[in-house]
Design a protein around this motif. Structure first.
Motif, PDB file in Angstrom:
ATOM      1  N   ASP A 255       0.821  -1.220   0.000  1.00  0.00           N
ATOM      2  CA  ASP A 255       0.000   0.000   0.000  1.00  0.00           C
ATOM      3  C   ASP A 255       0.845   1.257   0.000  1.00  0.00           C
ATOM      4  N   LYS A 256       2.149   1.095   0.126  1.00  0.00           N
ATOM      5  CA  LYS A 256       3.054   2.238  -0.011  1.00  0.00           C
ATOM      6  C   LYS A 256       4.382   1.719  -0.548  1.00  0.00           C
ATOM      7  N   GLU A 257       5.213   2.647  -0.989  1.00  0.00           N
ATOM      8  CA  GLU A 257       6.497   2.217  -1.541  1.00  0.00           C
ATOM      9  C   GLU A 257       7.348   1.582  -0.440  1.00  0.00           C
ATOM     10  N   VAL A 258       7.859   0.392  -0.697  1.00  0.00           N
ATOM     11  CA  VAL A 258       8.727  -0.284   0.267  1.00  0.00           C
ATOM     12  C   VAL A 258      10.066  -0.536  -0.426  1.00  0.00           C
ATOM     13  N   ILE A 259      11.128   0.025   0.139  1.00  0.00           N
ATOM     14  CA  ILE A 259      12.463  -0.127  -0.456  1.00  0.00           C
ATOM     15  C   ILE A 259      13.297  -1.040   0.440  1.00  0.00           C
ATOM     16  N   SER A 260      13.894  -2.046  -0.162  1.00  0.00           N
ATOM     17  CA  SER A 260      14.686  -3.011   0.615  1.00  0.00           C
ATOM     18  C   SER A 260      16.060  -2.427   0.937  1.00  0.00           C
ATOM     19  N   ARG A 261      16.808  -3.165   1.773  1.00  0.00           N
ATOM     20  CA  ARG A 261      18.157  -2.707   2.113  1.00  0.00           C
ATOM     21  C   ARG A 261      19.055  -2.674   0.886  1.00  0.00           C
ATOM     22  N   SER A 262      18.716  -3.503  -0.103  1.00  0.00           N
ATOM     23  CA  SER A 262      19.534  -3.513  -1.329  1.00  0.00           C
ATOM     24  C   SER A 262      19.039  -2.452  -2.315  1.00  0.00           C
ATOM     25  N   ASP A 263      18.145  -1.589  -1.845  1.00  0.00           N
ATOM     26  CA  ASP A 263      17.646  -0.463  -2.628  1.00  0.00           C
ATOM     27  C   ASP A 263      16.699  -0.875  -3.758  1.00  0.00           C
ATOM     28  N   ASP A 264      16.094  -2.049  -3.638  1.00  0.00           N
ATOM     29  CA  ASP A 264      15.108  -2.473  -4.636  1.00  0.00           C
ATOM     30  C   ASP A 264      13.715  -2.114  -4.154  1.00  0.00           C
ATOM     31  N   GLU A 265      12.826  -1.866  -5.102  1.00  0.00           N
ATOM     32  CA  GLU A 265      11.431  -1.648  -4.708  1.00  0.00           C
ATOM     33  C   GLU A 265      10.793  -3.013  -4.468  1.00  0.00           C
ATOM     34  N   CYS A 266      10.197  -3.198  -3.290  1.00  0.00           N
ATOM     35  CA  CYS A 266       9.646  -4.505  -2.932  1.00  0.00           C
ATOM     36  C   CYS A 266       8.301  -4.744  -3.593  1.00  0.00           C
ATOM     37  N   VAL A 267       7.998  -6.018  -3.819  1.00  0.00           N
ATOM     38  CA  VAL A 267       6.723  -6.424  -4.393  1.00  0.00           C
ATOM     39  C   VAL A 267       6.040  -7.363  -3.401  1.00  0.00           C
ATOM     40  N   VAL A 268       4.803  -7.703  -3.697  1.00  0.00           N
ATOM     41  CA  VAL A 268       4.138  -8.754  -2.935  1.00  0.00           C
ATOM     42  C   VAL A 268       4.376 -10.050  -3.698  1.00  0.00           C
ATOM     43  N   ALA A 269       4.923 -11.051  -3.009  1.00  0.00           N
ATOM     44  CA  ALA A 269       5.220 -12.322  -3.675  1.00  0.00           C
ATOM     45  C   ALA A 269       4.460 -13.444  -2.991  1.00  0.00           C
TER      46      ALA A 269
END
Ligand code: ANZ
Length: 337
Positions: A255-269
């Motif tokens: 529901d909002k932008e989620v950025i991982s520690r590796s700087d990737d935009e997270c998805v729902v998997a």
């Protein structure tokens, strides 16, 4: 910051003509995918919206199969939810489909009262939400009503290069009756609150809240397959009908932008993952696993996987889970051990 998920219904609107960027796909079935949280309103569609300055992509569902046009971000989420042939991969057929080329395309939309509707421009579309394509229901969405009414003005049509036949024959369709407001609640609330146009953000937000809340709790369907049912009853039924017809799919996104520690935009998997809550209940005893809310057992659900406590989604193998549910979607990080 804790992210939750939005469970969208992706409505498949078939493109009856292809724009220049998709010319190579002639002969294929191509759909614009519109993300909605209101599947019960689809018989009220009058048009669809795209962002003229937005960039979309064309993605192949399976080799030689249907093609989806939507934002790259939405396609990436779908790829991790079994929407495409290979998990985690989307086959990009066309990288750049300019939103401006989608405007004016004729579309066939599921459950729609009009046989053909058109793609029209909407400048408030956010490319970071849903698929970047929005189906328009001016009877029950104040935002759609304001934008639709604005585009009925000849000066606006001229400005945006809209042909009158793309909008003039279309009127809001009465689909939901709300006690105390009537049918076409969006129009009623926009008039009552004196909404000045699509830019009147504050009044539109107020109208949106009233129409959504009242519609959800008091609305009764007056059109379509589920006329006579409440909105709450019709919502899952309409969605299931379209999914069974192959004219819609379900997909989730954060529901909002989620950025991982590796700087990737997270998805729902969708992954085979147990989500266990390790917080201490009030009596101080460490709780190792969550009981299944469907079985209300004090022990973990006997099914192979657990419902994700972050999203309270049903356990896929639980007998109470909806048909077709397979794996637990979870975008939240695993709790620390
Ligand atoms: C059809 C529909 C009918 C919608 C209806 C609403 C009411 P909210 O409203 O915030 O809960 N939407 C989807 N993607 C969008 C985007 N990228 N930019 C702007 N709007 C977008 O969010 C859900 C609604 O926002 C969706 O449901 C969609 O309009 C719109 F009577 O679809 B709805």
């Amino acid at each position: 910051m804790r992210a939750r998920t939005h469970r969208y219904t992706g409505i498949k609107l078939q493109l009856l003509e292809l724009p220049p960027s998709l010319a190579a796909l002639r002969g294929r079935t191509v759909y614009a995918i519109a993300a909605t949280l209101r599947p019960e309103t689809m018989c009220g569609q009058t048009n669809c919206w795209a962002l003229p300055s937005g960039t979309y992509g064309a993605f192949e569902q399976k080799p030689g199969g249907d093609v989806f046009v939507c934002s790259h971000r939405a396609a990436r989420n779908m790829a991790f939810q079994d929407a495409f042939a290979a998990f985690g991969k989307c086959e990009v057929l066309v990288e750049r489909v300019p939103g401006s080329e989608l405007i004016g395309l004729p579309l066939r939309a599921p459950l729609c009262s009009y046989e053909v509707i058109y793609m029209l421009p909407l400048l408030s579309i956010k490319m970071g939400k849903g698929t970047g394509i929005v189906t328009s229901v001016p009877s029950d969405s104040p935002d759609d009503y304001a934008a639709f009414t604005e585009l009925k003005k000849p000066k606006k049509q001229e400005f945006y290069g809209i042909k009158p036949e793309w909008i003039e024959p279309y009127e809001p369709v009465a689909i939901i009756e709300i006690a105390g407001i009537g049918t076409c609640a969006a129009e009623a609330m926009c008039t009552k609150l004196g909404v000045q146009g699509p830019g009147d953000v504050e009044r539109l937000a107020e109208a949106h809240d009233v129409v959504y809340t009242q519609g959800f709790y008091k609305g009764v369907m007056v059109r379509g397959e589920f006329a006579g049912r409440t909105v709450q009853e019709a919502k899952p039924l309409c969605k299931a009908l379209m999914v069974a017809q192959g004219s819609a799919l379900t997909y989730l996104e954060p529901d909002k932008e989620v950025i991982s520690r590796s700087d990737d935009e997270c998805v729902v998997a969708l992954v085979d993952q147990w989500c266990a809550r390790r917080t201490r209940p009030h009596h101080g005893c460490p709780a190792r696993t969550m009981p299944c809310p469907h079985h209300a057992l004090s022990a973990p659900c006997p099914a192979r996987t657990m419902p994700c406590p972050h999203h309270a989604l049903p356990a896929p193998d639980c007998p109470a889970a909806p048909a077709g549910a397979r794996r637990t979607p979870c975008s939240a990080p695993r709790p620390a051990r």
